[in-house]
Design a protein around this motif. Sequence first.
Motif, PDB file in Angstrom:
ATOM      1  N   GLY A  13      -1.732   1.191  -5.055  1.00 19.32           N
ATOM      2  CA  GLY A  13      -1.024  -0.026  -4.742  1.00 19.32           C
ATOM      3  C   GLY A  13       0.344  -0.011  -5.387  1.00 19.32           C
ATOM      4  O   GLY A  13       0.694   0.876  -6.171  1.00 19.32           O
ATOM      5  N   GLN A  44       6.197  -0.955   7.540  1.00 21.36           N
ATOM      6  CA  GLN A  44       6.078   0.299   6.806  1.00 21.36           C
ATOM      7  C   GLN A  44       7.425   1.009   6.764  1.00 21.36           C
ATOM      8  O   GLN A  44       8.109   1.129   7.788  1.00 21.36           O
ATOM      9  N   SER A  49       1.013   5.250   0.637  1.00 19.34           N
ATOM     10  CA  SER A  49       0.208   6.215   1.389  1.00 19.34           C
ATOM     11  C   SER A  49       0.926   7.556   1.508  1.00 19.34           C
ATOM     12  O   SER A  49       2.149   7.655   1.381  1.00 19.34           O
ATOM     13  N   HIS A 105      -4.113   5.793   2.218  1.00 17.72           N
ATOM     14  CA  HIS A 105      -3.790   4.977   1.054  1.00 17.72           C
ATOM     15  C   HIS A 105      -4.252   5.674  -0.216  1.00 17.72           C
ATOM     16  O   HIS A 105      -5.340   6.230  -0.261  1.00 17.72           O
ATOM     17  N   LEU A 164      -7.710  -6.197   2.046  1.00 16.70           N
ATOM     18  CA  LEU A 164      -7.340  -6.449   0.656  1.00 16.70           C
ATOM     19  C   LEU A 164      -8.367  -7.332  -0.050  1.00 16.70           C
ATOM     20  O   LEU A 164      -8.796  -8.357   0.479  1.00 16.70           O
ATOM     21  N   TRP A 212      -6.701  -2.361  -2.565  1.00 19.48           N
ATOM     22  CA  TRP A 212      -7.543  -1.764  -1.522  1.00 19.48           C
ATOM     23  C   TRP A 212      -8.417  -0.666  -2.116  1.00 19.48           C
ATOM     24  O   TRP A 212      -8.910   0.194  -1.417  1.00 19.48           O
ATOM     25  N   TRP A 248      -4.477  -1.877   4.832  1.00 23.41           N
ATOM     26  CA  TRP A 248      -3.593  -0.809   4.372  1.00 23.41           C
ATOM     27  C   TRP A 248      -3.200   0.147   5.495  1.00 23.41           C
ATOM     28  O   TRP A 248      -2.153   0.807   5.412  1.00 23.41           O
ATOM     29  N   SER A 280       0.855  -1.189   0.000  1.00 22.83           N
ATOM     30  CA  SER A 280       0.000   0.000   0.000  1.00 22.83           C
ATOM     31  C   SER A 280       0.888   1.235   0.000  1.00 22.83           C
ATOM     32  O   SER A 280       1.820   1.340   0.797  1.00 22.83           O
TER      33      SER A 280
END
Length: 254
Positions: A55, A94, A47, A52, A167, A153, A88, A45
Amino acid sequence: MAPVSQIVSALMLPALALGAAIEPRGADIVGGTAAALGEFPYIVSLSTQGSHFCGGVLVNANTVITAAHCSVDFSASQVKVRAGTLTWASGGTQVGVSRIIVNPSYNSRTTDFDVAVWKLASSIPESSTIGYATLPAAGSDPAAGSIVTTAGWGTTSEGSSSLPARLNKVSVPVVSRATCQSEYGRSAVTTNMFCAAQAQGGKDSCQGDSGGPIVDANGVLQGLVSWGNGCAEAGFAGVYSRLGSLLSFVQANL
């Protein structure tokens, strides 16, 4: 599918989605089902400011590929990448981004050459829920009628501004390039693109799915969600960046 910046730009829409305009796809899967953890271990994801918008696909520990239309409006410091989770907004790993490299031939008007490479600020190692995508052979062009699967998403209906938390995935047949050109116009669908949809509509990627993967029956990454007329409309297939024709750019930046 419209470019992803209007929820962040209406979820990065180049996918013909709102109204009947051709736009990049920023958001959700229409007519699909829930994906299982680890089913798409390479999906990520993207962002900005905690939201988000597109993808992407993890291709090695330090590299994500996504749509160019998801990339041109952001600097590397504005975005983050989350991997290894079905949600997400949380979980998984992350990391930040150190560099965004947009295909120099990308055309924002036609959405041709719709691919970009993101270099990660921190590596993302493989794990039980994270893996790297298998790139296609140079020149690979999915055959009409073969089944391909996309995940994301993105929104679950055309024009929606609400993203699902988890998802989703959907499988659709490849549509011949000639048929897709008859839908959109010969010049609109180039050899850097391929199309997929069921003739009656009802299943498709949508806003917020842009940049996400579409894989063949062997799990090989054949393309990225790019654009379309609305979402899941009969007579208008989803259009995907064809990685088989864009591979040299990707490989030069791995």
